[in-house]
Design an enzyme around this catalytic site. Structure first.
Site, PDB file in Angstrom:
ATOM      1  N   THR A  17       0.695  -1.107  -0.024  1.00 57.44           N
ATOM      2  CA  THR A  17       0.150   0.145   0.090  1.00 57.44           C
ATOM      3  C   THR A  17       0.708   1.124  -0.014  1.00 57.44           C
ATOM      4  O   THR A  17       2.039   1.192   0.168  1.00 57.44           O
ATOM      5  CB  THR A  17      -0.859   0.228   1.004  1.00 57.44           C
ATOM      6  OG1 THR A  17      -1.972   0.969   1.139  1.00 57.44           O
ATOM      7  CG2 THR A  17      -0.126   0.303   2.404  1.00 57.44           C
ATOM      8  N   THR A  18       0.175   2.365  -0.099  1.00 52.75           N
ATOM      9  CA  THR A  18       0.746   3.620   0.043  1.00 52.75           C
ATOM     10  C   THR A  18      -0.089   4.556   0.678  1.00 52.75           C
ATOM     11  O   THR A  18      -1.333   4.830   0.390  1.00 52.75           O
ATOM     12  CB  THR A  18       1.200   4.406  -1.152  1.00 52.75           C
ATOM     13  OG1 THR A  18       2.089   3.708  -2.069  1.00 52.75           O
ATOM     14  CG2 THR A  18       1.911   5.622  -1.074  1.00 52.75           C
TER      15      THR A  18
END
Length: 217
Positions: A17-18
């Protein structure tokens, strides 16, 4: 964001994820991508909202195991709701971050999830806190997390400025997410952003085809 995988060959924690949060003059922006993967290889969803509202003006981004993160945020929302009833006032941002920290620390042997908590309260204004794997809690004006964050540390260090305007901070967050999503194969989808100020909460969704491009993708 990774859904729990039972494959014994998977080593370590793949956050997939970011996520990010940054304070500006009078508020805070918190945001993430929307891709969920299994084992960092198979994209199981393109539309996961990883920015969770835990109270009226407090939001949390999650990274790591999706099941663990959802369970922790659900418990945190219950604790904060009960806390606000007891105190007859909205909880402080540090209180929300501390609840997440306690839940993560007490269950550190079972959980594989980390969080960024951001929001606004009348005591300290806009704030950003990081609750890492294992339950460490720190306060920062800007922070990033997840597998995509490794691609944008240089951009964040170079471009973040204290006391930015709301528009500047939104553009900064959008650019950072776009850069990470363009390079990290388990970050992608759309950019979910939430702006929290004294006057209220604003949700911003930037579709993938509207994200800024910085190279030939």
């Amino acid at each position: 964001m990774e859904k729990r995988c039972t494959d014994s060959q998977v080593k370590g924690v793949s956050t997939g994820t970011t996520i990010l949060a940054a304070t500006f003059d009078g508020g805070v922006v918190i945001g993430s991508d929307s891709r969920a993967s299994i084992g960092g290889e198979y994209v199981s969803s393109k539309t996961i909202n990883k920015v969770i509202q835990v109270h009226d003006r407090i939001f949390s981004c999650m990274a790591g195991s999706l099941a663990d993160a959802q369970a922790v945020t659900k418990a945190a929302k219950f604790h904060l709701s009960f806390h606000s009833v007891q105190m007859e006032t909205p909880p402080l941002v540090i209180a929300a971050a501390s609840v997440l920290k306690e839940l993560c620390y007490k269950n550190k042997d079972e959980l594989q999830a980390g969080f960024i908590t951001a929001g606004w309260d009348r005591k300290k204004g806009p704030q950003v806190y990081v609750v890492s794997l294992g339950g460490m809690l720190i306060s920062q004006p800007v922070t990033i997390g997840g597998s995509g964050s490794t691609y944008i540390y240089g951009y964040v260090d170079a471009k973040y400025k204290p006391n930015m305007s709301k528009e500047e901070c939104l553009q900064f967050a959008t650019n950072a997410l776009a850069l990470a999503m363009g390079r990290d194969n388990v970050s992608g989808g759309v950019a979910h952003l939430v702006v929290v100020t004294e006057t209220g909460v604003e949700h911003v969704v930037v579709p993938g085809d509207k994200l800024p491009k910085f190279h030939n993708e």
